[in-house]
Scaffold this motif. Structure first.
Motif, PDB file in Angstrom:
ATOM      1  N   TRP A  40      49.704  39.432  25.551  1.00 43.56           N
ATOM      2  CA  TRP A  40      49.041  40.686  25.864  1.00 43.56           C
ATOM      3  C   TRP A  40      49.674  41.223  27.153  1.00 43.56           C
ATOM      4  O   TRP A  40      50.109  40.456  28.015  1.00 43.56           O
ATOM      5  CB  TRP A  40      47.554  40.456  26.131  1.00 43.56           C
ATOM      6  CG  TRP A  40      46.690  40.255  24.948  1.00 43.56           C
ATOM      7  CD1 TRP A  40      46.608  39.134  24.165  1.00 43.56           C
ATOM      8  CD2 TRP A  40      45.724  41.179  24.434  1.00 43.56           C
ATOM      9  NE1 TRP A  40      45.652  39.318  23.197  1.00 43.56           N
ATOM     10  CE2 TRP A  40      45.082  40.552  23.338  1.00 43.56           C
ATOM     11  CE3 TRP A  40      45.320  42.470  24.804  1.00 43.56           C
ATOM     12  CZ2 TRP A  40      44.079  41.192  22.595  1.00 43.56           C
ATOM     13  CZ3 TRP A  40      44.318  43.083  24.072  1.00 43.56           C
ATOM     14  CH2 TRP A  40      43.710  42.455  22.980  1.00 43.56           C
TER      15      TRP A  40
ATOM     16  N   PHE B 242      40.369  28.081  26.043  1.00 43.32           N
ATOM     17  CA  PHE B 242      39.733  26.779  26.103  1.00 43.32           C
ATOM     18  C   PHE B 242      39.079  26.502  24.751  1.00 43.32           C
ATOM     19  O   PHE B 242      38.446  27.381  24.178  1.00 43.32           O
ATOM     20  CB  PHE B 242      38.686  26.751  27.218  1.00 43.32           C
ATOM     21  CG  PHE B 242      39.262  26.921  28.595  1.00 43.32           C
ATOM     22  CD1 PHE B 242      39.569  28.180  29.085  1.00 43.32           C
ATOM     23  CD2 PHE B 242      39.520  25.826  29.397  1.00 43.32           C
ATOM     24  CE1 PHE B 242      40.111  28.343  30.348  1.00 43.32           C
ATOM     25  CE2 PHE B 242      40.056  25.981  30.663  1.00 43.32           C
ATOM     26  CZ  PHE B 242      40.351  27.233  31.143  1.00 43.32           C
TER      27      PHE B 242
ATOM     28  N   LEU C 117      47.794  36.156  41.090  1.00 45.70           N
ATOM     29  CA  LEU C 117      46.678  35.454  40.466  1.00 45.70           C
ATOM     30  C   LEU C 117      46.373  34.163  41.228  1.00 45.70           C
ATOM     31  O   LEU C 117      47.277  33.360  41.497  1.00 45.70           O
ATOM     32  CB  LEU C 117      47.035  35.130  39.019  1.00 45.70           C
ATOM     33  CG  LEU C 117      46.050  34.258  38.223  1.00 45.70           C
ATOM     34  CD1 LEU C 117      44.729  34.986  38.020  1.00 45.70           C
ATOM     35  CD2 LEU C 117      46.663  33.865  36.881  1.00 45.70           C
TER      36      LEU C 117
ATOM     37  N   TYR D  50      42.246  37.589  42.625  1.00 42.21           N
ATOM     38  CA  TYR D  50      43.615  37.951  42.970  1.00 42.21           C
ATOM     39  C   TYR D  50      43.731  38.169  44.467  1.00 42.21           C
ATOM     40  O   TYR D  50      42.796  38.623  45.117  1.00 42.21           O
ATOM     41  CB  TYR D  50      44.033  39.234  42.230  1.00 42.21           C
ATOM     42  CG  TYR D  50      44.106  39.048  40.733  1.00 42.21           C
ATOM     43  CD1 TYR D  50      42.968  39.171  39.936  1.00 42.21           C
ATOM     44  CD2 TYR D  50      45.302  38.696  40.115  1.00 42.21           C
ATOM     45  CE1 TYR D  50      43.023  38.968  38.567  1.00 42.21           C
ATOM     46  CE2 TYR D  50      45.364  38.487  38.746  1.00 42.21           C
ATOM     47  CZ  TYR D  50      44.223  38.622  37.984  1.00 42.21           C
ATOM     48  OH  TYR D  50      44.282  38.402  36.629  1.00 42.21           O
TER      49      TYR D  50
ATOM     50  N   TYR E  55      40.630  33.914  28.213  1.00 39.80           N
ATOM     51  CA  TYR E  55      40.380  34.660  29.437  1.00 39.80           C
ATOM     52  C   TYR E  55      41.594  35.513  29.792  1.00 39.80           C
ATOM     53  O   TYR E  55      42.709  35.233  29.355  1.00 39.80           O
ATOM     54  CB  TYR E  55      40.093  33.686  30.584  1.00 39.80           C
ATOM     55  CG  TYR E  55      38.883  32.833  30.354  1.00 39.80           C
ATOM     56  CD1 TYR E  55      38.980  31.622  29.664  1.00 39.80           C
ATOM     57  CD2 TYR E  55      37.630  33.235  30.803  1.00 39.80           C
ATOM     58  CE1 TYR E  55      37.860  30.846  29.438  1.00 39.80           C
ATOM     59  CE2 TYR E  55      36.502  32.451  30.589  1.00 39.80           C
ATOM     60  CZ  TYR E  55      36.627  31.270  29.903  1.00 39.80           C
ATOM     61  OH  TYR E  55      35.511  30.496  29.668  1.00 39.80           O
ATOM     62  N   ASP E  56      41.368  36.517  30.610  1.00 43.95           N
ATOM     63  CA  ASP E  56      42.473  37.263  31.187  1.00 43.95           C
ATOM     64  C   ASP E  56      42.982  36.502  32.406  1.00 43.95           C
ATOM     65  O   ASP E  56      42.199  35.969  33.193  1.00 43.95           O
ATOM     66  CB  ASP E  56      42.015  38.651  31.651  1.00 43.95           C
ATOM     67  CG  ASP E  56      41.761  39.604  30.511  1.00 43.95           C
ATOM     68  OD1 ASP E  56      41.415  40.768  30.802  1.00 43.95           O
ATOM     69  OD2 ASP E  56      41.908  39.201  29.330  1.00 43.95           O
ATOM     70  N   ALA E  57      44.296  36.512  32.558  1.00 44.49           N
ATOM     71  CA  ALA E  57      44.906  35.911  33.744  1.00 44.49           C
ATOM     72  C   ALA E  57      46.260  36.578  33.915  1.00 44.49           C
ATOM     73  O   ALA E  57      47.223  36.213  33.246  1.00 44.49           O
ATOM     74  CB  ALA E  57      45.044  34.409  33.594  1.00 44.49           C
TER      75      ALA E  57
ATOM     76  N   ASP F   5      36.527  39.874  33.085  1.00 46.15           N
ATOM     77  CA  ASP F   5      37.167  40.080  31.792  1.00 46.15           C
ATOM     78  C   ASP F   5      36.217  39.697  30.657  1.00 46.15           C
ATOM     79  O   ASP F   5      36.636  39.246  29.589  1.00 46.15           O
ATOM     80  CB  ASP F   5      38.494  39.322  31.696  1.00 46.15           C
ATOM     81  CG  ASP F   5      38.352  37.824  31.886  1.00 46.15           C
ATOM     82  OD1 ASP F   5      38.556  37.078  30.921  1.00 46.15           O
ATOM     83  OD2 ASP F   5      38.057  37.391  33.015  1.00 46.15           O
TER      84      ASP F   5
ATOM     85  N   THR G  66      37.603  30.347  23.282  1.00 46.33           N
ATOM     86  CA  THR G  66      37.273  31.205  24.419  1.00 46.33           C
ATOM     87  C   THR G  66      38.517  31.435  25.244  1.00 46.33           C
ATOM     88  O   THR G  66      39.079  30.496  25.805  1.00 46.33           O
ATOM     89  CB  THR G  66      36.180  30.564  25.278  1.00 46.33           C
ATOM     90  OG1 THR G  66      35.044  30.284  24.463  1.00 46.33           O
ATOM     91  CG2 THR G  66      35.788  31.507  26.405  1.00 46.33           C
TER      92      THR G  66
ATOM     93  N   PRO H 180      44.839  32.378  28.903  1.00 44.19           N
ATOM     94  CA  PRO H 180      44.535  30.960  28.681  1.00 44.19           C
ATOM     95  C   PRO H 180      43.282  30.820  27.832  1.00 44.19           C
ATOM     96  O   PRO H 180      42.323  31.560  27.991  1.00 44.19           O
ATOM     97  CB  PRO H 180      44.324  30.428  30.101  1.00 44.19           C
ATOM     98  CG  PRO H 180      43.899  31.622  30.894  1.00 44.19           C
ATOM     99  CD  PRO H 180      44.636  32.778  30.304  1.00 44.19           C
TER     100      PRO H 180
END
Lengths: 126, 107
Positions: A33, A104, B46, B36, A110-112, B91, A108, A102
């Motif tokens: 993404w 889990f 990050l 961040y 997450y954004d990172a 998020d 589930t 990432p």
């Protein structure tokens, strides 16, 4: 080297259009993404839009819906945002970012935003 | 949209201090928060994702905690390179929303 390089910023009149590009290198672009984040001068960060790996899903902040279009060309390792009907409040540095997404337990995620470009400045003014 | 309210908006601290920054979400969002760091003139970096997962390469003096509506970023022993602005980001749903930022300055 993993990197993102934005281009296409500049000065545009209110009501005008601009297309920003983000060139990716050093990683498999089509696996991630991608996101646009902007920052008005002296202000905080604002999430603008994101796009799924294959381009099939796109999301936008309300203030740009109907005016901005995010897209990608995986063959060219590039992310874009077409900005139309620009307003003074769109003046900002625009960053593109890779989303590590990432997950889990395979359910589930997450954004990172782990990789960011250096940003490109868009100024909307007459 | 979920509003993320960060506090304080700025703080002054000395090298070696323990620093805590909080973010409160206007509605519960499990643990869908990232943190961040942004130094002047640079892109954000990050630190933490999923509320408490430390991103690879980030020093262990940074830690995150919280779930639901209240989240915390802690720097256990402030270092000179940590003077910067910190942002939380939810998020959980769209649109993603950042907190307004916390500027950490040298006392």
């Amino acid at each position: 080297e993993v990197q993102l390089v934005e281009s296409g910023g500049g000065l545009v009149q209110p009501g005008g259009s601009l297309r920003l590009s983000c060139a990716a290198s050093g990683f498999t672009f089509s696996n991630y993404w991608m996101t646009w984040v902007r920052q008005a001068p002296g202000k905080g960060l604002e999430w603008v839009a994101n796009i799924k790996e294959d381009g099939s899903e796109k999301n936008y902040v309300d203030s740009v819906k109907g005016r901005f279009t995010i897209s990608r060309d995986n063959a060219k390792n590039s992310l874009y945002v077409q900005m139309n009907s620009l307003r003074a409040e769109d003046t900002a540095v625009y960053f593109c970012a890779r989303d590590l997404s990432p997950c889990f337990n395979s359910t589930t995620c997450y954004d990172a935003f782990d990789i960011w470009g250096q940003g490109t400045m868009v100024t909307v003014s007459s | 949209a979920i509003q993320m309210t960060q506090s304080p908006s700025s703080l002054s601290a000395s090298v070696g201090d323990r620093v805590t920054i909080t973010c409160r979400a206007s509605q519960g969002n499990r643990n869908d928060v990232a943190w961040y760091q942004q130094r002047p003139g640079q892109a954000p970096k990050l630190l933490i994702y999923a509320a408490s997962s430390l991103h690879s390469g980030v020093p262990s003096r940074f830690s995150g905690s919280g779930s639901g509506t209240d989240f915390t970023l802690t720097i256990s022993s402030l270092q000179p390179e940590d003077f910067a602005t910190y942002y939380c980001l939810q998020d959980y749903n769209y649109p993603r929303t950042f907190g307004q930022g916390t500027k950490v300055e040298i006392k």
